[in-house]
Design an enzyme around this catalytic site. Sequence first.
Site, mmCIF file in Angstrom:
data_model
loop_
_atom_site.group_PDB
_atom_site.id
_atom_site.type_symbol
_atom_site.label_atom_id
_atom_site.label_comp_id
_atom_site.label_asym_id
_atom_site.label_seq_id
_atom_site.Cartn_x
_atom_site.Cartn_y
_atom_site.Cartn_z
ATOM 1 N N ARG A 82 81.332 -15.732 -1.001
ATOM 2 C CA ARG A 82 79.943 -15.309 -1.231
ATOM 3 C C ARG A 82 79.071 -16.411 -1.802
ATOM 4 N NH1 ARG A 82 82.910 -11.079 -1.154
ATOM 5 N NH2 ARG A 82 84.284 -12.387 -2.368
ATOM 6 N N THR A 83 79.533 -17.067 -2.843
ATOM 7 C CA THR A 83 78.662 -18.022 -3.529
ATOM 8 C C THR A 83 78.319 -19.175 -2.588
ATOM 9 O OG1 THR A 83 79.705 -17.380 -5.594
ATOM 10 C CG2 THR A 83 78.419 -19.409 -5.635
ATOM 11 N N LYS A 102 92.620 -38.334 -2.195
ATOM 12 C CA LYS A 102 92.975 -39.755 -2.372
ATOM 13 C C LYS A 102 92.865 -40.165 -3.831
ATOM 14 C CE LYS A 102 91.042 -40.964 2.156
ATOM 15 N NZ LYS A 102 89.939 -41.690 2.796
ATOM 16 N N HIS A 157 78.926 -18.640 -14.941
ATOM 17 C CA HIS A 157 78.569 -18.433 -13.538
ATOM 18 C C HIS A 157 77.120 -17.926 -13.495
ATOM 19 C CE1 HIS A 157 78.953 -17.809 -9.357
ATOM 20 N NE2 HIS A 157 80.049 -17.072 -9.303
HETATM 21 C C1 NCD Z 1 83.514 -14.431 -8.903
HETATM 22 C C2 NCD Z 1 83.917 -15.829 -9.372
HETATM 23 O O1 NCD Z 1 84.177 -16.702 -8.551
HETATM 24 O O2 NCD Z 1 83.898 -15.990 -10.581
HETATM 25 N N1 NCD Z 1 83.231 -14.374 -7.535
HETATM 26 C C3 NCD Z 1 81.946 -14.595 -7.117
HETATM 27 O O3 NCD Z 1 81.398 -15.659 -7.328
HETATM 28 N N2 NCD Z 1 81.298 -13.588 -6.516
HETATM 29 C C4 NCD Z 1 84.437 -13.373 -9.319
HETATM 30 C C5 NCD Z 1 85.902 -13.485 -9.031
HETATM 31 O O4 NCD Z 1 86.380 -14.415 -8.381
HETATM 32 O O5 NCD Z 1 86.621 -12.588 -9.476
#
Ligand code: NCD
Length: 316
Positions: free
Chosen positions: A53-54, A82, A131
């Site tokens: 998703r991100t 490398k 995040h």
């Molecule tokens: C999350 C992450 O990567 O922290 N995923 C996301 O970005 N939607 C949550 C997760 O991996 O559990």
Amino acid sequence: MTGLITMDDLTNEEILDILDDAERLLPVAKGELYLPLLQGRIMGNLFFEPSTRTRMSFETAMKRLGGGVVNLGDVKTSSVVKGETLYDTIQMVDGYTDIIAMRHPRQGAAQYAQDAARVPILNGGDGAGNHPTQTMLDLFTIRQAHGKLDGLKVVLAGDLRYGRTVHSLSHALTRFGCELIFASPGLLRMPAEIVSDLQGHGANVTETEDLYGSINDADVVYMTRIQKERFADEDEYARCAGAYKLHAKHLADVKEDMIIMHPLPRVDEIHPSVDSTRHARYFEQAFNGVVARMALLCRLLGVAVPADISAAGGAL
Ligand code: NCD
């Protein structure tokens, strides 16, 4: 230029402005209107950890706005194998791009990259740290459902120890005066230093292991995956795996307008029976990643989002 490393990089006023920009950008995110605000700009996608998703919503956001994207691609086929250092990789991608979206397994890596870069870094997750771009889409989703952020009662559940989404989100929600319930197994409690930081910001926080007993007067229930990859000890993971499994049968007495969110991917913490209830919001939430990231890209690249989007945009 500074990027977005933690939610401390944005004031409440800036957060609300970006959410307003995101709302106006919805027809562009849906492909109903073409508005090449970022034509000629290039974003670097540097994902040193798995992402669906991100990474994809960053790329979609940039392309919907007419910009270009260069990808590090699979770490295994890049010069990282490398032995290239993060510092060197950043130095170089900095020269290729106008902005960098980055995810890295090490906590603090996004700040380290920002210190090495001239272009803004958007932290797409640094280990168990933060995040913040996820938090922006989470706030967007909450405001879309409830019409406001302030004063809501929010249950954050699951892996509060290693979950970076809930670290950033709890910080932002505290700043908007939400009441927080942290529901987790004992092993996965929110780190004490985060709880005391939140309390320093005037947080109203309750900790519990009883998820199902906490949801009936909540406005938002935010579920998270147990972050298997962050456990040093497999037995410890086995002891908390499957701790919560939210099922439609648990929702009989919840508020009518309560929403259930999840940053995804889910494992078994939300049963598919929940998907068809009025409360499920996680797939809309994932879509909102596109608008939230469009608005962030414009903001960090210093491009104003027009007040009247339909007058500014054209047909695709
Ligand atoms: C999350 C992450 O990567 O922290 N995923 C996301 O970005 N939607 C949550 C997760 O991996 O559990």
